[in-house]
Design a protein around this motif. Structure first.
Motif, PDB file in Angstrom:
ATOM      1  N   GLU A  18       0.836  -1.207   0.000  1.00 33.51           N
ATOM      2  CA  GLU A  18       0.000   0.000   0.000  1.00 33.51           C
ATOM      3  C   GLU A  18       0.871   1.259   0.000  1.00 33.51           C
ATOM      4  N   LYS A  19       1.899   1.271   0.827  1.00 30.95           N
ATOM      5  CA  LYS A  19       2.789   2.440   0.907  1.00 30.95           C
ATOM      6  C   LYS A  19       3.523   2.654  -0.421  1.00 30.95           C
ATOM      7  N   SER A  22       0.954   3.751  -3.215  1.00 33.97           N
ATOM      8  CA  SER A  22       0.338   5.066  -3.037  1.00 33.97           C
ATOM      9  C   SER A  22       1.362   6.196  -3.070  1.00 33.97           C
ATOM     10  N   LYS A  23       2.644   5.849  -3.062  1.00 31.65           N
ATOM     11  CA  LYS A  23       3.688   6.879  -3.121  1.00 31.65           C
ATOM     12  C   LYS A  23       3.624   7.564  -4.491  1.00 31.65           C
ATOM     13  N   ASN A  25       1.149   8.754  -5.784  1.00 30.81           N
ATOM     14  CA  ASN A  25      -0.202   8.609  -6.308  1.00 30.81           C
ATOM     15  C   ASN A  25      -1.132   9.426  -5.417  1.00 30.81           C
ATOM     16  N   LYS A  26      -1.844  10.340  -5.979  1.00 32.65           N
ATOM     17  CA  LYS A  26      -2.707  11.201  -5.183  1.00 32.65           C
ATOM     18  C   LYS A  26      -3.944  10.481  -4.672  1.00 32.65           C
ATOM     19  N   LYS A  27      -4.303   9.376  -5.297  1.00 31.04           N
ATOM     20  CA  LYS A  27      -5.501   8.641  -4.913  1.00 31.04           C
ATOM     21  C   LYS A  27      -5.151   7.549  -3.895  1.00 31.04           C
ATOM     22  N   GLU A  28      -5.920   7.490  -2.804  1.00 32.21           N
ATOM     23  CA  GLU A  28      -5.716   6.461  -1.786  1.00 32.21           C
ATOM     24  C   GLU A  28      -6.185   5.108  -2.301  1.00 32.21           C
ATOM     25  N   LEU A  29      -5.554   4.042  -1.794  1.00 32.74           N
ATOM     26  CA  LEU A  29      -5.923   2.700  -2.223  1.00 32.74           C
ATOM     27  C   LEU A  29      -7.157   2.173  -1.503  1.00 32.74           C
TER      28      LEU A  29
END
Length: 179
Positions: A18-19, A22-23, A25-29
Protein backbone atom coordinates in the motif's frame (compact mmCIF):
# COMPACT_ATOMS: atom_id res chain seq x y z
CA UNK A 1 1.86 -21.89 10.61
CA UNK A 2 -1.00 -21.61 12.96
CA UNK A 3 -2.49 -18.13 13.30
CA UNK A 4 -0.28 -15.09 13.86
CA UNK A 5 2.24 -16.52 11.41
CA UNK A 6 -0.40 -15.95 8.73
CA UNK A 7 -1.90 -12.70 10.00
CA UNK A 8 1.22 -10.66 10.78
CA UNK A 9 3.28 -11.22 7.61
CA UNK A 10 0.20 -10.81 5.39
CA UNK A 11 -0.83 -7.51 6.97
CA UNK A 12 2.77 -6.27 6.85
CA UNK A 13 3.16 -7.21 3.17
CA UNK A 14 -0.11 -5.55 2.19
CA UNK A 15 0.79 -2.45 4.22
CA UNK A 16 4.20 -2.23 2.51
CA UNK A 17 2.51 -2.72 -0.86
CA UNK A 18 0.00 0.00 0.00
CA UNK A 19 2.79 2.44 0.91
CA UNK A 20 4.74 1.68 -2.29
CA UNK A 21 1.71 1.88 -4.59
CA UNK A 22 0.34 5.07 -3.04
CA UNK A 23 3.69 6.88 -3.12
CA UNK A 24 3.42 9.61 -5.72
CA UNK A 25 -0.20 8.61 -6.31
CA UNK A 26 -2.71 11.20 -5.18
CA UNK A 27 -5.50 8.64 -4.91
CA UNK A 28 -5.72 6.46 -1.79
CA UNK A 29 -5.92 2.70 -2.22
CA UNK A 30 -8.68 2.35 0.40
CA UNK A 31 -7.57 -0.98 1.82
CA UNK A 32 -9.91 -2.61 4.32
CA UNK A 33 -7.58 -4.65 6.50
CA UNK A 34 -10.49 -6.62 7.94
CA UNK A 35 -10.68 -8.39 4.57
CA UNK A 36 -6.90 -8.87 4.54
CA UNK A 37 -7.03 -10.47 8.00
CA UNK A 38 -9.87 -12.82 7.09
CA UNK A 39 -8.20 -13.70 3.77
CA UNK A 40 -4.97 -14.54 5.58
CA UNK A 41 -6.71 -17.37 7.45
CA UNK A 42 -9.56 -18.12 5.00
CA UNK A 43 -8.05 -21.32 3.58
CA UNK A 44 -7.87 -22.79 7.10
CA UNK A 45 -11.35 -21.50 8.00
CA UNK A 46 -12.73 -23.41 5.00
CA UNK A 47 -10.52 -26.51 4.77
CA UNK A 48 -9.88 -27.46 8.40
CA UNK A 49 -13.53 -28.11 9.32
CA UNK A 50 -14.13 -30.02 6.08
CA UNK A 51 -10.98 -32.13 6.16
CA UNK A 52 -10.73 -32.74 9.88
CA UNK A 53 -14.31 -33.05 11.01
CA UNK A 54 -17.04 -33.09 8.37
CA UNK A 55 -15.42 -35.32 5.72
CA UNK A 56 -12.32 -36.66 7.49
CA UNK A 57 -12.86 -40.22 6.24
CA UNK A 58 -13.24 -38.98 2.67
CA UNK A 59 -10.26 -36.64 2.33
CA UNK A 60 -7.77 -37.62 5.07
CA UNK A 61 -6.31 -34.15 4.68
CA UNK A 62 -7.02 -30.69 6.10
CA UNK A 63 -5.54 -28.82 3.15
CA UNK A 64 -8.09 -29.02 0.40
CA UNK A 65 -9.90 -26.72 -2.03
CA UNK A 66 -9.06 -23.39 -0.38
CA UNK A 67 -5.36 -24.28 -0.30
CA UNK A 68 -5.33 -24.63 -4.09
CA UNK A 69 -4.02 -21.93 -6.38
CA UNK A 70 -7.29 -21.92 -8.31
CA UNK A 71 -9.12 -20.80 -5.15
CA UNK A 72 -6.94 -17.70 -4.74
CA UNK A 73 -6.96 -16.97 -8.49
CA UNK A 74 -10.76 -17.22 -8.57
CA UNK A 75 -11.12 -14.82 -5.63
CA UNK A 76 -8.61 -12.40 -7.13
CA UNK A 77 -10.32 -12.53 -10.54
CA UNK A 78 -13.77 -11.89 -9.06
CA UNK A 79 -12.19 -9.20 -6.89
CA UNK A 80 -10.62 -7.41 -9.86
CA UNK A 81 -13.96 -7.48 -11.66
CA UNK A 82 -15.85 -6.10 -8.63
CA UNK A 83 -13.18 -3.47 -8.08
CA UNK A 84 -13.35 -2.39 -11.73
CA UNK A 85 -17.15 -2.45 -11.98
CA UNK A 86 -18.27 -1.33 -8.51
CA UNK A 87 -15.10 0.11 -6.91
CA UNK A 88 -15.32 -2.52 -4.14
CA UNK A 89 -12.11 -4.37 -3.35
CA UNK A 90 -13.13 -6.67 -0.47
CA UNK A 91 -13.07 -9.91 -2.48
CA UNK A 92 -9.79 -8.88 -4.10
CA UNK A 93 -8.29 -8.42 -0.62
CA UNK A 94 -9.64 -11.83 0.45
CA UNK A 95 -7.93 -13.35 -2.57
CA UNK A 96 -4.64 -11.59 -1.86
CA UNK A 97 -4.79 -12.75 1.76
CA UNK A 98 -5.57 -16.31 0.66
CA UNK A 99 -2.67 -16.30 -1.78
CA UNK A 100 -0.37 -15.06 0.98
CA UNK A 101 -1.65 -17.90 3.18
CA UNK A 102 -0.67 -20.42 0.54
CA UNK A 103 2.80 -18.92 0.21
CA UNK A 104 3.26 -18.95 3.99
CA UNK A 105 2.09 -22.59 4.07
CA UNK A 106 4.75 -23.47 1.45
CA UNK A 107 2.11 -25.03 -0.78
CA UNK A 108 4.66 -25.53 -3.57
CA UNK A 109 5.79 -28.50 -1.48
CA UNK A 110 2.34 -30.05 -2.06
CA UNK A 111 1.79 -29.68 -5.82
CA UNK A 112 -1.22 -32.05 -5.94
CA UNK A 113 -3.03 -29.72 -3.56
CA UNK A 114 -1.63 -26.41 -4.82
CA UNK A 115 -2.42 -27.25 -8.46
CA UNK A 116 -5.70 -29.04 -7.78
CA UNK A 117 -7.59 -30.09 -9.95
CA UNK A 118 -4.98 -29.95 -12.73
CA UNK A 119 -2.89 -32.84 -11.36
CA UNK A 120 -5.94 -34.93 -10.47
CA UNK A 121 -9.17 -34.36 -8.62
CA UNK A 122 -8.28 -36.51 -5.62
CA UNK A 123 -6.43 -34.90 -2.74
CA UNK A 124 -3.43 -36.82 -1.44
CA UNK A 125 -3.94 -38.19 2.07
CA UNK A 126 -1.92 -36.50 4.76
CA UNK A 127 -1.36 -37.87 8.21
CA UNK A 128 -3.16 -35.43 10.46
CA UNK A 129 -3.11 -37.21 13.80
CA UNK A 130 -4.26 -35.03 16.65
CA UNK A 131 -3.37 -31.73 15.03
CA UNK A 132 -4.26 -29.53 17.99
CA UNK A 133 -1.85 -31.23 20.39
CA UNK A 134 0.76 -31.69 17.64
CA UNK A 135 0.59 -27.99 16.74
CA UNK A 136 0.78 -26.97 20.39
CA UNK A 137 3.83 -29.19 20.94
CA UNK A 138 5.53 -27.75 17.85
CA UNK A 139 4.55 -24.23 18.92
CA UNK A 140 6.51 -24.51 22.16
CA UNK A 141 9.42 -26.63 20.93
CA UNK A 142 10.09 -26.05 17.22
CA UNK A 143 11.67 -22.71 16.18
CA UNK A 144 10.44 -23.22 12.61
CA UNK A 145 6.91 -23.15 14.06
CA UNK A 146 7.17 -20.64 16.90
CA UNK A 147 9.49 -18.25 15.04
CA UNK A 148 6.94 -17.15 12.42
CA UNK A 149 4.19 -17.14 15.06
CA UNK A 150 6.25 -14.86 17.30
CA UNK A 151 7.15 -12.55 14.40
CA UNK A 152 3.51 -12.46 13.28
CA UNK A 153 2.37 -11.70 16.83
CA UNK A 154 4.86 -8.82 17.08
CA UNK A 155 3.63 -7.39 13.77
CA UNK A 156 -0.03 -7.58 14.82
CA UNK A 157 0.86 -6.13 18.24
CA UNK A 158 2.66 -3.23 16.51
CA UNK A 159 -0.42 -2.36 14.43
CA UNK A 160 -2.72 -2.80 17.43
CA UNK A 161 -0.62 -0.45 19.59
CA UNK A 162 -0.51 2.01 16.69
CA UNK A 163 -4.31 1.92 16.46
CA UNK A 164 -4.63 2.52 20.20
CA UNK A 165 -2.15 5.43 20.17
CA UNK A 166 -3.90 7.05 17.22
CA UNK A 167 -7.31 6.39 18.76
CA UNK A 168 -8.15 4.42 15.62
CA UNK A 169 -9.82 1.30 17.04
CA UNK A 170 -13.37 2.49 16.30
CA UNK A 171 -12.30 3.64 12.82
CA UNK A 172 -10.65 0.28 12.16
CA UNK A 173 -13.73 -1.65 13.31
CA UNK A 174 -15.94 0.54 11.11
CA UNK A 175 -13.80 0.83 7.98
CA UNK A 176 -10.86 -1.57 8.31
CA UNK A 177 -8.42 1.32 7.85
CA UNK A 178 -5.06 1.48 9.62
CA UNK A 179 -3.84 5.02 10.21
Amino acid sequence: MIFFGHLGPTVAAVRIGEKILSKGNKKELNIDYRFVLVGAVLPDIIDKPIGMFLLRNVFHNSRLFAHSLIFAILLISIGFYRNYKYKKNGILLLGIGSLAHQVLDSMWEFPKIALWPFLGIKFPPRAEGSWVSDDFTRLISDPICYGPELIGFIIILYFFVKLIRNKGIKEFLKTGRIQ
